[in-house]
Design a protein around this motif. Structure first.
Motif, PDB file in Angstrom:
ATOM      1  N   PHE A  10       1.072  -1.065   0.126  1.00 23.06           N
ATOM      2  CA  PHE A  10      -0.428  -0.119   0.475  1.00 23.06           C
ATOM      3  C   PHE A  10       0.739   1.060   0.093  1.00 23.06           C
ATOM      4  N   THR A  11       1.481   1.133   0.647  1.00 27.03           N
ATOM      5  CA  THR A  11       2.893   2.294   0.845  1.00 27.03           C
ATOM      6  C   THR A  11       3.535   2.640  -0.364  1.00 27.03           C
ATOM      7  N   THR A  12       3.581   1.495  -1.122  1.00 29.04           N
ATOM      8  CA  THR A  12       4.007   1.935  -2.376  1.00 29.04           C
ATOM      9  C   THR A  12       3.159   2.139  -3.680  1.00 29.04           C
ATOM     10  N   ASN A  13       1.650   1.518  -3.805  1.00 35.20           N
ATOM     11  CA  ASN A  13       0.549   2.143  -4.445  1.00 35.20           C
ATOM     12  C   ASN A  13      -0.375   2.725  -4.739  1.00 35.20           C
ATOM     13  N   GLY A  14       0.027   3.018  -3.309  1.00 36.67           N
ATOM     14  CA  GLY A  14      -1.385   4.041  -2.473  1.00 36.67           C
ATOM     15  C   GLY A  14      -3.165   3.101  -2.776  1.00 36.67           C
ATOM     16  N   VAL A  15      -3.400   1.963  -3.434  1.00 36.84           N
ATOM     17  CA  VAL A  15      -4.107   1.266  -3.604  1.00 36.84           C
ATOM     18  C   VAL A  15      -3.952  -0.280  -2.663  1.00 36.84           C
ATOM     19  N   ALA A  16      -4.495  -0.670  -2.378  1.00 36.96           N
ATOM     20  CA  ALA A  16      -5.338  -2.051  -1.617  1.00 36.96           C
ATOM     21  C   ALA A  16      -6.601  -2.555  -2.000  1.00 36.96           C
ATOM     22  N   VAL A  17      -6.233  -3.936  -2.854  1.00 37.74           N
ATOM     23  CA  VAL A  17      -7.409  -4.301  -2.986  1.00 37.74           C
ATOM     24  C   VAL A  17      -7.643  -5.574  -1.885  1.00 37.74           C
ATOM     25  N   PHE A  18      -8.934  -5.935  -1.382  1.00 36.72           N
ATOM     26  CA  PHE A  18      -9.293  -6.763  -0.257  1.00 36.72           C
ATOM     27  C   PHE A  18     -10.689  -8.175  -0.906  1.00 36.72           C
ATOM     28  N   ASN A 119     -10.939  -4.158   9.881  1.00 30.97           N
ATOM     29  CA  ASN A 119      -9.397  -4.954   9.182  1.00 30.97           C
ATOM     30  C   ASN A 119      -8.826  -4.523   8.227  1.00 30.97           C
ATOM     31  N   ALA A 120      -9.157  -3.964   7.494  1.00 30.96           N
ATOM     32  CA  ALA A 120      -9.562  -3.121   6.040  1.00 30.96           C
ATOM     33  C   ALA A 120      -7.694  -1.401   6.714  1.00 30.96           C
ATOM     34  N   ALA A 121      -8.204  -1.483   6.843  1.00 30.89           N
ATOM     35  CA  ALA A 121      -8.028   0.219   7.831  1.00 30.89           C
ATOM     36  C   ALA A 121      -6.663  -0.592   8.940  1.00 30.89           C
ATOM     37  N   ALA A 122      -6.666  -1.627   9.794  1.00 30.22           N
ATOM     38  CA  ALA A 122      -5.837  -1.478   9.984  1.00 30.22           C
ATOM     39  C   ALA A 122      -4.206  -2.500   8.965  1.00 30.22           C
ATOM     40  N   GLU A 123      -4.773  -2.995   8.017  1.00 30.57           N
ATOM     41  CA  GLU A 123      -3.655  -3.677   7.011  1.00 30.57           C
ATOM     42  C   GLU A 123      -2.836  -2.592   5.696  1.00 30.57           C
ATOM     43  N   VAL A 124      -3.893  -1.518   6.253  1.00 30.76           N
ATOM     44  CA  VAL A 124      -2.933   0.242   4.937  1.00 30.76           C
ATOM     45  C   VAL A 124      -2.280   1.041   6.512  1.00 30.76           C
ATOM     46  N   GLY A 125      -2.332   0.108   7.454  1.00 31.02           N
ATOM     47  CA  GLY A 125      -0.892   1.015   8.654  1.00 31.02           C
ATOM     48  C   GLY A 125      -2.557   2.158   9.168  1.00 31.02           C
ATOM     49  N   MET A 126      -3.648   2.209   9.129  1.00 27.60           N
ATOM     50  CA  MET A 126      -3.813   3.252   9.877  1.00 27.60           C
ATOM     51  C   MET A 126      -3.581   3.108  11.544  1.00 27.60           C
ATOM     52  N   ALA A 127      -3.688   3.615  12.171  1.00 28.58           N
ATOM     53  CA  ALA A 127      -3.078   3.368  13.497  1.00 28.58           C
ATOM     54  C   ALA A 127      -4.261   4.084  15.224  1.00 28.58           C
ATOM     55  N   THR A 154      -8.234  16.195  -1.149  1.00 31.65           N
ATOM     56  CA  THR A 154      -8.686  17.556  -1.576  1.00 31.65           C
ATOM     57  C   THR A 154      -9.938  17.970  -0.628  1.00 31.65           C
ATOM     58  N   PHE A 155     -10.552  16.722  -0.790  1.00 31.58           N
ATOM     59  CA  PHE A 155     -12.052  17.346   0.036  1.00 31.58           C
ATOM     60  C   PHE A 155     -11.768  17.669   1.695  1.00 31.58           C
ATOM     61  N   LEU A 156     -11.266  16.346   2.002  1.00 33.22           N
ATOM     62  CA  LEU A 156     -11.377  15.264   3.346  1.00 33.22           C
ATOM     63  C   LEU A 156      -9.949  16.232   4.447  1.00 33.22           C
ATOM     64  N   TRP A 157      -9.622  16.950   4.101  1.00 30.45           N
ATOM     65  CA  TRP A 157      -7.826  17.434   4.663  1.00 30.45           C
ATOM     66  C   TRP A 157      -7.825  18.069   6.025  1.00 30.45           C
ATOM     67  N   THR A 158      -6.857  16.681   6.213  1.00 30.23           N
ATOM     68  CA  THR A 158      -6.677  17.050   7.468  1.00 30.23           C
ATOM     69  C   THR A 158      -4.742  17.382   7.474  1.00 30.23           C
ATOM     70  N   GLU A 159      -4.189  17.125   8.870  1.00 32.88           N
ATOM     71  CA  GLU A 159      -2.912  17.948   8.999  1.00 32.88           C
ATOM     72  C   GLU A 159      -2.132  17.016  10.134  1.00 32.88           C
ATOM     73  N   PRO A 160      -1.448  16.542  10.077  1.00 33.08           N
ATOM     74  CA  PRO A 160      -1.082  15.887   8.171  1.00 33.08           C
ATOM     75  C   PRO A 160      -2.125  15.011   8.221  1.00 33.08           C
ATOM     76  N   GLN A 161      -1.428  14.608   6.089  1.00 34.36           N
ATOM     77  CA  GLN A 161      -2.419  14.196   5.346  1.00 34.36           C
ATOM     78  C   GLN A 161      -2.825  12.917   6.109  1.00 34.36           C
ATOM     79  N   SER A 162      -4.358  12.541   6.316  1.00 36.29           N
ATOM     80  CA  SER A 162      -4.693  11.238   6.816  1.00 36.29           C
ATOM     81  C   SER A 162      -5.427  10.094   6.530  1.00 36.29           C
ATOM     82  N   VAL A 163      -6.752  10.766   5.218  1.00 41.35           N
ATOM     83  CA  VAL A 163      -7.929  10.025   5.056  1.00 41.35           C
ATOM     84  C   VAL A 163      -7.157   8.635   4.211  1.00 41.35           C
ATOM     85  N   ILE A 164      -8.245   7.808   4.759  1.00 42.19           N
ATOM     86  CA  ILE A 164      -8.024   7.131   4.161  1.00 42.19           C
ATOM     87  C   ILE A 164      -9.492   6.494   3.250  1.00 42.19           C
TER      88      ILE A 164
END
Ligand code: FE2
Length: 286
Positions: A10-18, A119-127, A154-164
């Motif tokens: 996910f870190t490389t691609n920015g997308v993960a498929v389950f 599970n998907a949130a955990a798998e892509v590294g959300m803390a 763009t639409f759901l802005w956080t500092e730092p960026q965190s939306v998935i």
């Protein structure tokens, strides 16, 4: 296709498929709850908001800007007559339902807080993921429109960026009926725009940060069987084509942010009386 985008990359691609993340039984239940929402929806109060009559722009903006903590119904373009009458059945006319079913409706709360999403949130590294917005995306046959290239940050802005974004295929999504397309790896490109409330809080403005376009090359179709869950990094460009086919392309999305990130008060979505909560904080305990 799905094997190309494992969560481990996910870190490389920015997308993960389950693939097969959500069971057929759970999809049946979700379809039932979506049908219930639409059956109970009285379009008469909302058609006036979406009417193209002069002077309705503010009502439309207000309906959207105050929907972050509500369950609201949004029409596709072109489904209302000039006098505001629905030209097609309400079941075919909707673009989406949003944005807080996960906190307002016990069935959607349970579904959004179920194992596949957590599970998907955990798998892509959300803390410490917080549930931000839920949407039913219809993309009905012959009516569902194009979604142009954009990033969710763009639409759901956080500092730092965190939306998935977590995008669930309820129907099979193919190139024929308007599946997602993404540009893997392009989440490293700084976002090119930011969608903010205007100065007097009555509407929104799209700020251009970089006027260049994303590359035309490298886009991949994310065709998905029902039950496939796709995670999209907040800065990953994605888009979809209109659904010109006879097949529906129903999808459900949940967006999460990190608890430690700062939610901007310039974002369109504000929930002054409804704090964000995590996967374990079900407001409807059994
Ligand atoms: Fe998106």
């Amino acid at each position: 296709m799905s094997a190309l985008f494992p969560a481990s990359d996910f870190t490389t691609n920015g997308v993960a498929v389950f693939p097969g993340a959500v069971s057929e039984d759970a999809l049946v239940g979700l379809r039932k709850e979506i049908a219930r929402l639409v059956d109970d929806f009285d379009p008469s109060g909302v058609t006036t908001v979406f009417s193209t009559d002069e002077g309705q722009g503010h009502a439309r903006d207000d309906y959207f800007l105050t929907s972050g903590d509500k369950t609201r119904f949004f029409f596709e373009d072109g489904v209302l007559s000039e006098t505001g009458d629905l030209l097609v059945d309400k079941h075919q006319a909707l673009n989406k339902i949003g944005h807080a079913m996960h906190d307002l409706d016990p069935a959607f709360s349970d579904f959004c807080r179920s194992y596949p999403f957590a599970n998907a949130a955990a798998e892509v590294g959300m803390a410490n993921p917080q549930l931000l917005q839920s949407m039913v995306i219809f993309k009905n046959p012959g009516i569902g429109g194009e979604v142009t290239p954009h990033t969710d940050h763009t639409f759901l802005w956080t500092e730092p960026q965190s939306v998935i974004g977590f995008w669930l295929a309820v129907d099979e999504a193919t190139q024929e009926n308007g599946c997602l397309w993404a540009l893997p790896g392009a989440h490293t490109i700084p976002v090119k725009s930011r969608f903010v409330r205007n100065a007097d809080n009555t509407g929104t403005v799209m700020q251009t940060l970089d006027a260049t376009s994303y590359p035309d090359e490298g886009w991949v179709p994310l065709e998905a069987a029902p039950g496939t869950l796709i995670a999209l990094h907040g800065t990953l460009p994605h888009r979809s084509e209109p659904n010109t086919s006879a097949k529906s392309r129903l999808a459900f999305t949940l967006h999460c942010i990190e608890a430690e990130a700062e939610w901007s008060d310039k974002n369109w979505l504000q929930r002054p009386d409804m704090p964000f909560t995590g996967f374990l904080a079900n407001p409807f305990p059994k």
